[in-house]
Design an enzyme around this catalytic site. Sequence first.
Site, PDB file in Angstrom:
ATOM      1  N   HIS A 255       1.828   4.587  -2.828  1.00  0.00           N
ATOM      2  CA  HIS A 255       1.951   6.122  -2.630  1.00  0.00           C
ATOM      3  C   HIS A 255       3.328   6.589  -3.044  1.00  0.00           C
ATOM      4  O   HIS A 255       3.417   7.529  -3.699  1.00  0.00           O
ATOM      5  CB  HIS A 255       1.732   6.277  -1.217  1.00  0.00           C
ATOM      6  CG  HIS A 255       0.110   6.168  -0.764  1.00  0.00           C
ATOM      7  ND1 HIS A 255      -0.663   7.029  -0.996  1.00  0.00           N
ATOM      8  CD2 HIS A 255      -0.123   5.636   0.432  1.00  0.00           C
ATOM      9  CE1 HIS A 255      -1.691   7.034  -0.347  1.00  0.00           C
ATOM     10  NE2 HIS A 255      -1.519   5.929   0.571  1.00  0.00           N
TER      11      HIS A 255
ATOM     12  N   HIS B 130       0.715  -1.369  -0.018  1.00  0.00           N
ATOM     13  CA  HIS B 130      -0.010   0.051   0.117  1.00  0.00           C
ATOM     14  C   HIS B 130       0.923   1.040   0.069  1.00  0.00           C
ATOM     15  O   HIS B 130       0.786   2.227  -0.693  1.00  0.00           O
ATOM     16  CB  HIS B 130      -1.023  -0.217   1.243  1.00  0.00           C
ATOM     17  CG  HIS B 130      -1.757   1.223   1.344  1.00  0.00           C
ATOM     18  ND1 HIS B 130      -3.048   1.199   0.876  1.00  0.00           N
ATOM     19  CD2 HIS B 130      -1.620   2.359   2.063  1.00  0.00           C
ATOM     20  CE1 HIS B 130      -3.645   2.376   1.029  1.00  0.00           C
ATOM     21  NE2 HIS B 130      -2.718   3.084   1.477  1.00  0.00           N
ATOM     22  N   GLU B 131       1.861   1.424   0.962  1.00  0.00           N
ATOM     23  CA  GLU B 131       2.751   2.553   1.011  1.00  0.00           C
ATOM     24  C   GLU B 131       3.601   2.603   0.035  1.00  0.00           C
ATOM     25  O   GLU B 131       4.099   3.783  -0.541  1.00  0.00           O
ATOM     26  CB  GLU B 131       3.348   2.349   2.145  1.00  0.00           C
ATOM     27  CG  GLU B 131       2.487   2.637   3.752  1.00  0.00           C
ATOM     28  CD  GLU B 131       1.650   4.058   3.407  1.00  0.00           C
ATOM     29  OE1 GLU B 131       2.022   4.939   3.030  1.00  0.00           O
ATOM     30  OE2 GLU B 131       0.320   3.713   4.119  1.00  0.00           O
TER      31      GLU B 131
ATOM     32  N   GLU C 257      -4.930   7.785  -3.045  1.00  0.00           N
ATOM     33  CA  GLU C 257      -5.190   6.941  -2.251  1.00  0.00           C
ATOM     34  C   GLU C 257      -5.454   5.654  -3.228  1.00  0.00           C
ATOM     35  O   GLU C 257      -5.257   4.365  -2.927  1.00  0.00           O
ATOM     36  CB  GLU C 257      -6.472   7.107  -1.274  1.00  0.00           C
ATOM     37  CG  GLU C 257      -6.666   6.005  -0.292  1.00  0.00           C
ATOM     38  CD  GLU C 257      -5.402   5.763   0.716  1.00  0.00           C
ATOM     39  OE1 GLU C 257      -5.552   4.495   1.267  1.00  0.00           O
ATOM     40  OE2 GLU C 257      -4.789   6.502   0.978  1.00  0.00           O
TER      41      GLU C 257
END
Length: 193
Positions: free
Chosen positions: A52, A48-49, A78
Site C-alpha cells: 500500500h 502487505h502494508e 488492495e
Amino acid sequence: LIEMGYDMETGRIDISEHPFTAGNHDDVRITLRYDEKDLRTALFSAIHEGGHALYEQGFKRKNYFTPLAEYVSLGIHESQSRMYENIIGRSRSFWEWQYPILKEKFPSLKKMSLDEFHRLINHIIQSPIRVEADEVTYSLHIVIRFMIEKDLMEDKLSVDEVPQVWNELYGKYLDLEPESESLGCLQDIHWSM
C-alpha cells in the site's frame, strides 16, 4: 520494507490491532500487527502494508495534489498490497534474497532451511481472520464480504443481521465459526469504506 523501496524519510511504522496504511505524498505511514509466537503475522502485514505504502509513495512529485497522484480505487490499492504480499512475499526468489537477512535478525531461524521456511509461509490453514488467511482461503474471505455488502446495498440484509449472516457464511464456506464478533464481522476496518 526499506529494501522493498519504502522511504522512511517520508513515512513511519507503528503497531496496531489491525494493520493499515494512511497518508499520502510525503507522509505515508503504516501500522503492523505481530504475534510473539508467529513471525509470519508481522512479516506479511509488513509486506502487505508496504505494498500500500509503495503505491502511495510511487506518485511523481510533479503530480502531487492533482488527480494523477490519487489512487484509482480501493480495489487497485488492495491489488498492489496483495501482489507484494502473496506474489512477491511468498515467492521463493524473494526469500532467497531476504531469508539470510531474516536469519540474522532472528537467530531461532538459523537451523531452518530455506525450503522449510518457504513451505511454512505457504502452508494452507483456515483462519477466521482475513489478514492471517492463507493464499488459498483468503479469496473466500473477500467473497463472503462481497455477498454481505451486496445484500446490504440491496436492502436484503439489515446491519443488525450482519453478525449472524457472517457466521453462517463462514461456517458454509470456510467451515469456521468465529468465537466473537471481533474475530468475525468487526475484525475489519474496511466496512466504513
